[in-house]
Design an enzyme around this catalytic site. Structure first.
Site, PDB file in Angstrom:
ATOM      1  N   THR A 172       0.842  -1.189   0.000  1.00  8.25           N
ATOM      2  CA  THR A 172       0.000   0.000   0.000  1.00  8.25           C
ATOM      3  C   THR A 172       0.878   1.240   0.000  1.00  8.25           C
ATOM      4  OG1 THR A 172      -0.116   0.090   2.413  1.00  8.25           O
ATOM      5  CG2 THR A 172      -1.870  -1.117   1.276  1.00  8.25           C
ATOM      6  N   GLU A 218      -4.637   4.529   3.018  1.00  6.50           N
ATOM      7  CA  GLU A 218      -3.671   3.620   2.409  1.00  6.50           C
ATOM      8  C   GLU A 218      -4.282   3.072   1.125  1.00  6.50           C
ATOM      9  OE1 GLU A 218      -1.487   0.979   5.284  1.00  6.50           O
ATOM     10  OE2 GLU A 218      -3.130   1.677   6.573  1.00  6.50           O
TER      11      GLU A 218
END
Length: 148
Positions: free
Chosen positions: A29, A82
């Protein structure tokens, strides 16, 4: 009547996160800012489109899943956004600009008993995002002026 926050468009710089996405979860991420997110976007997991703003990327859009929240499984106190781009890159993306549009919610933020349960939830989130983003309703954003 509560107005939907979607679509929600934002731009941020990719910064180094906690370093767990690739190593522990098999799902890299990239974090972007969350200060501007409207309060109507609850902590949860969302799907949408993302565009890297690099010379070599030629305005390509990627399917993405985004987690908004404090990540209770890891006891994180800071609210983050994220973003997992559903594409394998050969290099890290730190410092790059990223445009995203959130189009819908997959689920609310929750915690899990163990890492395996979390990994299964992430895989399910990605599968749901693929399905939603293949719809005509979501594909119309591939030509949105925000990305050009």
């Amino acid at each position: 009547m509560i107005k939907s926050p979607f679509p929600y468009f934002t731009l941020g710089i990719i910064v180094r996160g906690f370093g767990r996405g690739s190593k522990e979860l098999g799902c890299p991420t990239d974090e972007t800012t969350v200060e501007k997110l409207p309060s109507s976007i609850d902590e949860g997991v969302y799907y949408g489109w993302a565009q890297l703003l690099t010379k070599n990327n030629s305005n390509k859009l990627y399917k993405m899943v985004a987690s908004v929240g404090r990540n209770p499984f890891y006891n994180v106190k800071t609210k983050t956004l994220e973003t997992h781009l559903m594409h394998e890159f050969k290099h890290d993306l730190y410092g790059e600009k990223l445009k995203i549009v959130l189009l819908g919610e997959i689920r609310k933020m929750t915690t899990f008993r163990n890492t395996n349960e979390l990994v299964m939830a992430i895989r399910n989130d990605i599968s749901k995002a693929h399905h939603e983003l293949d719809s005509d309703q979501c594909r119309q954003y591939l030509n949105h002026p925000f990305f050009y």
